[in-house]
Design an enzyme around this catalytic site. Structure first.
Site, PDB file in Angstrom:
ATOM      1  N   GLY A 244       0.804  -1.218   0.000  1.00 53.26           N
ATOM      2  CA  GLY A 244       0.000   0.000   0.000  1.00 53.26           C
ATOM      3  C   GLY A 244       0.836   1.268   0.000  1.00 53.26           C
ATOM      4  CG  ASP A 307       3.862   0.258   7.400  1.00 57.44           C
ATOM      5  OD1 ASP A 307       3.540   0.591   8.556  1.00 57.44           O
ATOM      6  OD2 ASP A 307       3.036  -0.059   6.533  1.00 57.44           O
ATOM      7  CB  CYS A 360      -1.130   1.213  12.025  1.00 55.13           C
ATOM      8  SG  CYS A 360      -0.844  -0.566  12.086  1.00 55.13           S
TER       9      CYS A 360
END
Length: 430
Positions: A244, A307, A360
């Site tokens: 993504g 990430d 996240c």
């Protein structure tokens, strides 16, 4: 299916989740396979009941004096969806697929409000053991942050600027009342509905099939932009997953320069190939997880993007079941993994290169604490000013509250109407 049958189905799915300890998505899929008579609207409504029950599990259980699947689903029907208990009982009495009628005690509880002096973790709908972390992250706003994290998420899309423009995507999705995102200049959003509202299936749209857009939360779009990749750079996406953010970086770079996409898990990486092709991303080289896969990149990268694997606390709106499964042991494991990845990632940067750390998560243990420990161990790195970073990315001042005490950037549903994300940028000395 009528409402009584949907309520019974939601109770059955929640019971399945609890007894078999499996993800909600799997339990819902299994129910759908075993009950093929149910239409798309039925499946959407049942899913909404289940997810709403888990989003507000602590507060609903406190009101009902019971955290059973039945108690939680009935609380959703009345307290969240506005059903009248008396009307429900009339419906239950005339439907063979209905749950048992509501007792006098249940009716009494369903129409009461949560006590103003209820424990903070109940008001916030978060696990009690996380209170110290959340209080440290958000100070006096931690209950409001938890309540925002218990809401429904919007459906956000990122315009793929390699193939389209946002105006074209908006026209393509006009039937879904799509609008521009508030912060991301390439984002499109469809606000969450209430009750049994269905989420649009945009992956069958012509624009998606042609690569005009990707499904991506606005928060993920924002941190991808803040990563600051520019045309011509050499970039390592160290935890690329399904790609993504890799795709967002490729678009930001205009297919110029080179992105090396790597992930230690082949299964997570597998979808990236088809997505790269659909998006027209030609400056991405996927590196398979082999022992020497990245050795030739050591000391050569302008930018390394991490990430990082994390607890996923920032995605509680979308995956509320994980909120109640998180343990101190799992948090400790993730913190250890993040520390190791940071230590490894810095090896690939050339002098003057930039390290981008993203999670996240909304927990300081995975965010500011992690960066503070890294900087202490690597004094040749300095933090990039987060306010300047935001100004450069969006030509506007950072929203109030997003800059953390440790000079990172934290996005949350309350502050930015996005999933929870964290980003810190660190520059290696020349």
């Amino acid at each position: 299916m009528r409402l009584p049958g949907r309520l019974s189905a939601a109770i059955a799915v929640l019971s399945d989740v609890e007894t078999r300890k499996r993800p909600v998505s799997e339990a819902l899929k299994a129910w759908g396979i075993n009950n093929r008579f149910a239409g798309a609207g039925d499946r959407a409504a049942i899913g909404n009941l289940v997810y709403d029950a888990l989003r507000h599990r602590a507060s609903h259980a406190a009101i009902m004096g019971d955290d059973s699947p039945r108690a939680l689903v009935m609380a959703v029907a009345v307290r969240d969806w506005g059903q009248d208990p008396a009307v429900l009982n009339d419906l239950f009495a005339n439907d063979s697929h209905a749950p048992e009628t509501l007792s006098a005690d249940e009716v009494s509880r369903l129409v009461t409000t949560l006590a103003h002096d209820a424990p903070g973790h109940v008001q916030a709908d978060v696990p009690e053991w996380l209170l110290p972390s959340l209080q440290r992250a958000f100070a006096d706003d931690w209950i409001a942050e938890g309540q925002a994290m218990a809401g429904r998420p919007s459906l956000d899309l990122r315009t793929n600027t390699l193939k389209s423009q946002r105006e074209r995507v908006l026209k393509s999705l006009a039937r879904f009342s799509a609008v521009e995102t508030a912060i991301s200049p390439v984002g499109v959003t469809m606000p969450a509905g209430s009750g049994d509202a269905r989420t649009p299936n945009v992956t069958t749209d012509e624009g998606y099939l042609k690569g005009w857009f990707e499904v991506q939360d606005q928060g993920s779009q924002i941190v991808s932009i803040l990563a600051g990749a520019v045309p011509g750079e050499q970039v390592l996406d160290l935890c690329a997953g399904a790609g993504g953010k890799t795709l967002a970086l490729a678009a930001a770079m205009g297919n110029k320069g080179q992105i090396f996409a790597y992930d230690s898990d082949r299964n997570r990486l597998a979808p990236i190939y088809d997505r790269l092709k659909r998006n027209g991303a030609r400056n991405v080289q996927v590196r398979a997880p082999l022992p020497d896969a990245l050795d030739d990149l050591i000391g050569k990268m302008d930018r390394v993007v991490i990430d990082a694997p994390c607890t996923g606390t920032g995605t509680w709106r979308r995956r509320p079941d994980t909120k109640w499964k998180l343990t101190p042991e799992l948090l400790a494991q993730r913190v250890q993994e993040q520390s190791a990845i940071l230590a490894d990632a810095q090896r690939y940067l050339k002098p003057g290169g930039t390290l981008i750390y993203i999670t996240c998560s909304i927990l300081p243990e995975e965010n500011d604490d992690q960066i503070a420990a890294f900087c202490a161990a690597h004094p040749d790195f300095t933090m990039v000013d987060p306010k300047a970073l935001w100004q450069a990315a969006f030509a506007s001042a950072a929203p109030a509250g997003v800059v953390t005490a440790g000079s990172g950037i934290a996005l949350t549903p309350r502050l930015t109407k996005t999933d929870g994300f964290y980003l810190a940028a660190l520059k290696r000395g020349a």
